[in-house]
Design a protein around this motif. Structure first.
Motif, short mmCIF file in Angstrom:
data_model
loop_
_atom_site.label_atom_id
_atom_site.label_comp_id
_atom_site.label_asym_id
_atom_site.label_seq_id
_atom_site.Cartn_x
_atom_site.Cartn_y
_atom_site.Cartn_z
N GLN A 181 -81.29 81.49 52.62
CA GLN A 181 -80.41 81.42 53.78
C GLN A 181 -80.98 80.66 54.96
O GLN A 181 -80.24 80.00 55.68
CB GLN A 181 -80.05 82.85 54.24
N ARG A 182 -82.30 80.73 55.17
CA ARG A 182 -82.88 80.20 56.39
C ARG A 182 -83.81 79.04 56.11
O ARG A 182 -84.19 78.79 54.99
CB ARG A 182 -83.64 81.31 57.13
N GLY A 183 -84.18 78.34 57.20
CA GLY A 183 -85.18 77.30 57.11
C GLY A 183 -84.59 75.91 57.04
O GLY A 183 -83.44 75.71 56.66
N VAL A 184 -85.43 74.95 57.40
CA VAL A 184 -84.96 73.57 57.47
C VAL A 184 -84.59 73.04 56.09
O VAL A 184 -83.65 72.24 55.95
CB VAL A 184 -86.03 72.68 58.15
N LEU A 185 -85.29 73.45 55.03
CA LEU A 185 -84.98 72.92 53.71
C LEU A 185 -83.65 73.45 53.19
O LEU A 185 -82.93 72.75 52.48
CB LEU A 185 -86.11 73.25 52.72
N ARG A 186 -83.31 74.67 53.56
CA ARG A 186 -81.99 75.19 53.20
C ARG A 186 -80.90 74.38 53.89
O ARG A 186 -79.85 74.07 53.30
CB ARG A 186 -81.89 76.67 53.56
N GLN A 187 -81.15 73.98 55.15
CA GLN A 187 -80.19 73.15 55.85
C GLN A 187 -80.09 71.77 55.23
O GLN A 187 -79.00 71.20 55.09
CB GLN A 187 -80.58 73.03 57.33
N ILE A 188 -81.24 71.23 54.82
CA ILE A 188 -81.23 69.93 54.15
C ILE A 188 -80.46 70.01 52.83
O ILE A 188 -79.73 69.08 52.46
CB ILE A 188 -82.67 69.44 53.93
N ALA A 189 -80.63 71.12 52.12
CA ALA A 189 -79.88 71.29 50.87
C ALA A 189 -78.38 71.18 51.11
O ALA A 189 -77.65 70.54 50.33
CB ALA A 189 -80.22 72.63 50.23
N ALA A 190 -77.91 71.80 52.20
CA ALA A 190 -76.48 71.74 52.52
C ALA A 190 -76.10 70.35 52.98
O ALA A 190 -75.08 69.79 52.54
CB ALA A 190 -76.16 72.78 53.58
N ASP A 191 -76.89 69.76 53.86
CA ASP A 191 -76.54 68.44 54.42
C ASP A 191 -76.53 67.35 53.36
O ASP A 191 -75.68 66.45 53.40
CB ASP A 191 -77.53 68.06 55.53
N GLU A 192 -77.49 67.42 52.42
CA GLU A 192 -77.62 66.35 51.44
C GLU A 192 -77.03 66.72 50.08
O GLU A 192 -77.13 65.96 49.13
CB GLU A 192 -79.10 65.97 51.28
N ARG A 193 -76.43 67.89 50.01
CA ARG A 193 -75.76 68.37 48.79
C ARG A 193 -76.73 68.37 47.60
O ARG A 193 -76.45 67.83 46.53
CB ARG A 193 -74.52 67.54 48.48
N LEU A 194 -77.87 69.02 47.80
CA LEU A 194 -78.90 69.11 46.78
C LEU A 194 -78.85 70.46 46.08
O LEU A 194 -78.53 71.48 46.71
CB LEU A 194 -80.28 68.91 47.40
N ARG A 195 -79.20 70.48 44.82
CA ARG A 195 -79.30 71.74 44.09
C ARG A 195 -80.53 72.49 44.57
O ARG A 195 -81.60 71.90 44.74
CB ARG A 195 -79.40 71.47 42.60
#
Length: 460
Positions: A181-195
């Motif tokens: 749920q948290r953290g910059v990498l979770r945000q990157i996952a959403a922004d860049e549509r990564l698995r």
């Protein structure tokens, strides 16, 4: 059922300066308190590593993603450091062919897996120049998403992949393991549509080997992760007692603790007699050191050695140096392969060589292990023995869970929190300040404001 065996008799040998049974009896109540304290934190959801073998959803997600990557790629780069790398490396080292990455694809049974780990630019540049990016995917593993070493690798590799294959090619090649749920990498996952696979809040990095952190690379390499988890579950089930003579992990923690505080054995050597467990030794060093080294009076120092290699190096210090060490010897009863030692005709006349003829290399290694243990004890050095029937996913899962639980219990015996790492964070803050991270200016200023070095003490 074949299972891990712990033998602590060598720690109670009077000739080895060992413990008395009365020492262990006196620790019964503190050991039970350490067990109860861990179980309370587990029930409260604060510590979750012991429950990972039962997390079928996480295991299946890791296997499914590994299978998907395996159909498309040949190489997997695991971008992580510390617990985000050492656990996976330990599993692959223990269970894959010793030269897994050099085997042809039809013999490997999975992807070639690389753990660049450190942020040394020479190593990472060489790896990127070696693998074929067309056939390469990568997993970025950091719970917080802000691990500087890992994210520097991620950003370098991302730039190269996007430049060559575009945004869609990047999304095909990149997967993440991070906080759900948290953290910059979770945000990157959403922004860049990564698995992205989740690493739960109750799982610390050095206790994450049985989570997607370790399961994804293991499954990608062809390891039977279901059997790995089954073995871990079996060991966890054996450790559901607060009685020190009923719980092997609690007994191991108790004996090492007593040898430290009662006999001054502050250096804890893990010495497997199997090359395949070399990387597991490195994983143990982080597990034990980062979990227990929390104040000047607490913190047994772990050391990784390998038999018989270190009989020709550090054993001299263990044998005749300060009386501050206890050595855990790890035996694998049935080696993965065996070779008979031939005796050429011209060698038979040399007694120094002739006695080896007809024996196997496994017999030689086992004789070395037994002899080393006996010599250590005779010279006043206590030992502990761990035996695995063979190196297979089930028994390696047992060993991983055994060492994790022992570490957790040892934290209770020492009265420290085994699940944080404040000393590590202090160094990170200084480094991030030097690199200009916003909000870390005071750490930069403190470091830059330190007294100047005495030039007389600098020789160039």
């Amino acid at each position: 059922m074949e299972r891990l065996t712990l033998d602590v008799n060598g720690a109670f040998d009077p000739a080895a300066g060992g413990l008395a049974r009365a020492d262990l009896d006196a620790l019964a109540a503190p050991a039970r308190a350490a067990f109860d304290g861990f179980e309370a934190r587990r029930r409260a959801g604060e510590v979750g590593f012991a429950d990972l073998p039962a997390d079928a959803a996480a295991a299946e997600a890791s296997r499914a993603l590994a299978a998907e990557l395996g159909r498309r790629f040949e190489n997997l780069l695991v971008l992580g450091i510390g617990g985000s790398s050492l656990g996976g490396r330990a599993v692959l080292g223990a269970l894959c062919h010793p030269f897994h990455n050099l085997l042809p694809q039809d013999r490997r049974g999975g992807l070639r897996v690389f753990f660049p780990d450190n942020s040394d630019p020479a190593t990472f540049a060489a790896l990127l120049d070696t693998v074929d990016l067309e056939r390469t995917c990568f997993a970025t593993v950091t719970k917080s998403g802000g691990t500087a070493e890992t994210m520097s690798q991620h950003m370098v590799l991302r730039e190269r992949v996007v430049a060559r294959f575009g945004e869609e090619g990047y999304r095909e090649r990149c997967v993440l393991v991070t906080d759900p749920q948290r953290g910059v990498l979770r945000q990157i996952a959403a922004d860049e549509r990564l698995r992205a696979l989740p690493l739960g809040a109750s799982i610390g990095g050095r206790f994450s080997v049985l989570s997607p952190v370790g399961l994804l690379p293991a499954a990608a390499a062809g390891v039977d992760t279901a059997a790995l988890l089954a073995g871990a579950a079996e060991l966890e089930a054996r450790c559901r007692s607060g009685a020190v003579l009923e719980n092997p992990a609690l007994l191991y923690a108790a004996v090492l603790h007593l040898l430290d505080v009662r006999r001054g054995r502050r250096l804890h050597v893990l010495m497997p007699y199997a090359d395949a467990l070399r990387d597991l030794g490195d994983w143990f060093v982080q597990l034990w050191a980062e979990s227990l080294g929390k104040n000047p009076g607490t913190g047994p120092t772990p050391i990784r050695a390998v038999g018989a290699t270190d009989q020709h190096s550090s054993l001299q210090l263990m044998m005749e140096g300060p009386h501050d060490k206890v050595v855990t010897l790890v035996r694998v009863a049935e080696p993965r392969a065996e070779l008979t030692i031939p005796l050429p005709a011209g060698y038979a006349r040399h007694p120094d060589l002739a006695y080896l003829g007809g024996h196997t290399m496994g017999e030689l290694l086992e004789a070395e292990r037994r002899a080393t243990g006996a010599a250590l004890r005779k010279n006043g050095r206590p030992t502990i023995s761990i035996e695995l029937p063979r190196l297979e996913p089930r028994t390696v899962g047992q060993l991983l869970m055994f060492l994790e639980l022992a570490t957790a219990y040892a934290g209770g015996l020492y009265g420290v929190n085994a699940f944080d790492q404040p000393g590590v964070e202090a160094g990170k803050r200084y480094a991030q300040g030097l690199l200009g991270r916003p909000g870390y200016e005071k750490y930069r200023d403190e470091l830059l404001g330190a007294p100047a070095a005495d030039p007389a003490l600098v020789l160039g």
